[in-house]
Design a protein around this motif. Sequence first.
Motif, PDB file in Angstrom:
ATOM      1  N   ASP A 127       0.826  -1.218   0.000  1.00 41.08           N
ATOM      2  CA  ASP A 127       0.000   0.000   0.000  1.00 41.08           C
ATOM      3  C   ASP A 127       0.851   1.255   0.000  1.00 41.08           C
ATOM      4  OD1 ASP A 127      -2.354  -1.484   0.044  1.00 41.08           O
ATOM      5  OD2 ASP A 127      -2.434  -1.522   2.233  1.00 41.08           O
ATOM      6  N   THR A 128       1.929   1.239   0.790  1.00 38.83           N
ATOM      7  CA  THR A 128       2.755   2.440   0.967  1.00 38.83           C
ATOM      8  C   THR A 128       4.113   2.345   0.309  1.00 38.83           C
ATOM      9  OG1 THR A 128       3.709   1.610   3.033  1.00 38.83           O
ATOM     10  CG2 THR A 128       1.629   2.840   3.187  1.00 38.83           C
ATOM     11  N   GLN A 129       4.509   1.157  -0.131  1.00 40.29           N
ATOM     12  CA  GLN A 129       5.839   0.864  -0.656  1.00 40.29           C
ATOM     13  C   GLN A 129       6.943   1.061   0.388  1.00 40.29           C
ATOM     14  OE1 GLN A 129       3.845   2.835  -3.316  1.00 40.29           O
ATOM     15  NE2 GLN A 129       3.224   0.702  -3.529  1.00 40.29           N
ATOM     16  N   VAL A 130       6.567   1.086   1.665  1.00 40.74           N
ATOM     17  CA  VAL A 130       7.560   1.149   2.731  1.00 40.74           C
ATOM     18  C   VAL A 130       8.269  -0.195   2.814  1.00 40.74           C
ATOM     19  CG1 VAL A 130       7.884   1.270   5.235  1.00 40.74           C
ATOM     20  CG2 VAL A 130       6.409   2.931   4.078  1.00 40.74           C
ATOM     21  N   VAL A 131       9.606  -0.135   2.939  1.00 39.08           N
ATOM     22  CA  VAL A 131      10.410  -1.340   3.025  1.00 39.08           C
ATOM     23  C   VAL A 131      10.875  -1.540   4.463  1.00 39.08           C
ATOM     24  CG1 VAL A 131      12.530  -2.484   2.272  1.00 39.08           C
ATOM     25  CG2 VAL A 131      11.168  -1.168   0.632  1.00 39.08           C
ATOM     26  N   VAL A 132      10.588  -2.692   5.016  1.00 36.39           N
ATOM     27  CA  VAL A 132      11.002  -3.036   6.372  1.00 36.39           C
ATOM     28  C   VAL A 132      12.176  -3.990   6.285  1.00 36.39           C
ATOM     29  CG1 VAL A 132      10.333  -4.059   8.576  1.00 36.39           C
ATOM     30  CG2 VAL A 132       8.656  -2.753   7.242  1.00 36.39           C
ATOM     31  N   GLN A 133      13.298  -3.630   6.888  1.00 32.40           N
ATOM     32  CA  GLN A 133      14.466  -4.498   6.915  1.00 32.40           C
ATOM     33  C   GLN A 133      14.542  -5.163   8.285  1.00 32.40           C
ATOM     34  OE1 GLN A 133      18.080  -2.733   5.475  1.00 32.40           O
ATOM     35  NE2 GLN A 133      17.015  -1.426   4.015  1.00 32.40           N
ATOM     36  N   VAL A 134      14.442  -6.464   8.291  1.00 30.36           N
ATOM     37  CA  VAL A 134      14.438  -7.211   9.541  1.00 30.36           C
ATOM     38  C   VAL A 134      15.857  -7.648   9.856  1.00 30.36           C
ATOM     39  CG1 VAL A 134      13.466  -9.171  10.766  1.00 30.36           C
ATOM     40  CG2 VAL A 134      12.110  -7.996   9.023  1.00 30.36           C
ATOM     41  N   PRO A 135      16.478  -7.139  10.915  1.00 32.06           N
ATOM     42  CA  PRO A 135      17.872  -7.461  11.219  1.00 32.06           C
ATOM     43  C   PRO A 135      18.028  -8.803  11.928  1.00 32.06           C
ATOM     44  CG  PRO A 135      17.033  -5.918  12.813  1.00 32.06           C
ATOM     45  CD  PRO A 135      15.928  -6.140  11.828  1.00 32.06           C
ATOM     46  N   ALA A 136      17.527  -9.829  11.283  1.00 28.63           N
ATOM     47  CA  ALA A 136      17.690 -11.185  11.816  1.00 28.63           C
ATOM     48  C   ALA A 136      18.236 -12.053  10.702  1.00 28.63           C
ATOM     49  CB  ALA A 136      16.357 -11.726  12.316  1.00 28.63           C
ATOM     50  N   ALA A 137      19.435 -12.574  10.895  1.00 35.72           N
ATOM     51  CA  ALA A 137      20.033 -13.428   9.869  1.00 35.72           C
ATOM     52  C   ALA A 137      19.210 -14.695   9.746  1.00 35.72           C
ATOM     53  CB  ALA A 137      21.475 -13.761  10.234  1.00 35.72           C
ATOM     54  N   VAL A 138      18.657 -14.931   8.591  1.00 34.63           N
ATOM     55  CA  VAL A 138      17.805 -16.098   8.394  1.00 34.63           C
ATOM     56  C   VAL A 138      18.487 -17.084   7.453  1.00 34.63           C
ATOM     57  CG1 VAL A 138      15.708 -14.789   8.783  1.00 34.63           C
ATOM     58  CG2 VAL A 138      16.581 -15.018   6.463  1.00 34.63           C
ATOM     59  N   SER A 139      18.010 -18.298   7.481  1.00 39.17           N
ATOM     60  CA  SER A 139      18.572 -19.330   6.617  1.00 39.17           C
ATOM     61  C   SER A 139      18.024 -19.173   5.206  1.00 39.17           C
ATOM     62  CB  SER A 139      18.219 -20.708   7.166  1.00 39.17           C
ATOM     63  OG  SER A 139      16.834 -20.956   6.975  1.00 39.17           O
ATOM     64  N   LEU A 140      18.396 -20.093   4.338  1.00 33.57           N
ATOM     65  CA  LEU A 140      17.909 -20.069   2.967  1.00 33.57           C
ATOM     66  C   LEU A 140      16.486 -20.593   2.870  1.00 33.57           C
ATOM     67  CD1 LEU A 140      21.069 -21.332   1.040  1.00 33.57           C
ATOM     68  CD2 LEU A 140      20.463 -19.018   1.774  1.00 33.57           C
ATOM     69  N   LEU A 141      15.917 -21.038   3.985  1.00 31.70           N
ATOM     70  CA  LEU A 141      14.558 -21.538   3.989  1.00 31.70           C
ATOM     71  C   LEU A 141      13.571 -20.416   3.685  1.00 31.70           C
ATOM     72  CD1 LEU A 141      12.865 -24.128   4.706  1.00 31.70           C
ATOM     73  CD2 LEU A 141      12.646 -23.146   6.991  1.00 31.70           C
TER      74      LEU A 141
END
Length: 456
Positions: A289-303
């Motif tokens: 809706d807003t094109q806001v980008v949220v960057q989540v600072p949690a290293a995640v796996s390739l899953l």
Amino acid sequence: VTAVPTRIPVTNTPVVVVGTAVLPTSASTSTHTATFTPPPTHTPSPTATTTPQPSATPTITPTPLPPPPGEIYVFWDPQIINDWNSNPVHSLHLITPGKSPDHWNLQTLVEEIIGHPQLTLSPGKTKFAFTALEDKNGDGHVSDEGYDRGFDAPNIFTYSRTNGEFARLTSEYFSGYTGWLSDNELAIGDRAINTDNLSWRQLLNQAELPDDIIGSSLSPDGKFIAINQNSGQVSLINIESGEVVVVTNEIGGANEVGRSDVEMVWSPDGKWLALTQPSISHLIVVNTDTQVVVQVPAAVSLLKPVWSPDNQYLAVVQQKAGESALILLSSSDFTGQEMLSIPGGIYNLLWSPDSSQLAMATTEGEKDASLNVLNIENGDFRELWHSTESTRFYIAAWSPDSTWLLFFNGQGWSPRDDTAGIYLIHRDGGDPHLVVDTSGSRDPIAFYWLPIINAP
């Protein structure tokens, strides 16, 4: 002779499959950074501390369980594999519960589907669209090898759950389709086809589209198409206006063989788009809706991350040294909560339809596999089944009432010579029940466990 899917009348007498009760051993507008504050690690306490030993006879449940609701659709090539180089010929099967968990009905709906079909379900769950390879160059042969060499190509077909009708949609050997816009319209590239009267309309202006699109994904509400571009960015196309907006250049592009290298995962309501890339260790979420980008600072796996059906949570897996942690991100602010941390790996996350339970597979070794369920409200983590003789295991589907789980297990590295099958187990535990024995054949794919709908 060209192998064309053939409708099998739904009045055919079903084949009753009887199973044993236990398994054998075996450039964005703005950016927001969410705060990641996991609580102390929750150590799971499975209700069963030891793995039940299999027996030759079923274990009788003190209180008889009612048959699971709904019906299951699945692609499966039932032929015993004699030549591993032969091409799979899938059939669309309907599996319906019988009077007990050990007696189910298997019915063939459409057969002779060559290749590895793509299957999608319409929003109202009334129609399936699927692909099937056909003889494009007219040499009389259809095969995966022919597809790889450009001799064969897929067309699109539909199957209606309400009246059992099988229909061809295309005959022009399309390059791919995007998904359902509604129960009666399918997006195919920059056009859309009405699946009732087979009329076409232009969906997007081809001249206004970027020329470096290498991957695309249609939102569940049919409003946007997310595109991965070879230039290294992800954009959103507004289907109604045709506007193309770059939402991020931190994720995007191709892998070493030139194919799309971005996982695009939509929330069920189409409001959020989660983006991950194997070469990048963080997660990006876009508000459409807003094109806001949220960057989540949690290293995640390739899953691939998985949204809950109620749009409240995004489940991701974080890998540590010899351990894996399951993290739930709230869609309200994308803060993270670590639900559990266990030795080994976590994979195959599958939410229950009511969003109260999250099933997952775990493993600690080469042939080790476990089926587990996490209760989201109270954090109860239950191991339902475990095997040290499993080489091919995945969770297939939840029942519509979120009570039963369907899973597939094979004991050998090759399906040709092993013991394998589709099994049923209750979410509260108990013995697994064999639904369909698939030993010696190719593994089934594309499961859909759906409520029964009444014909008009």
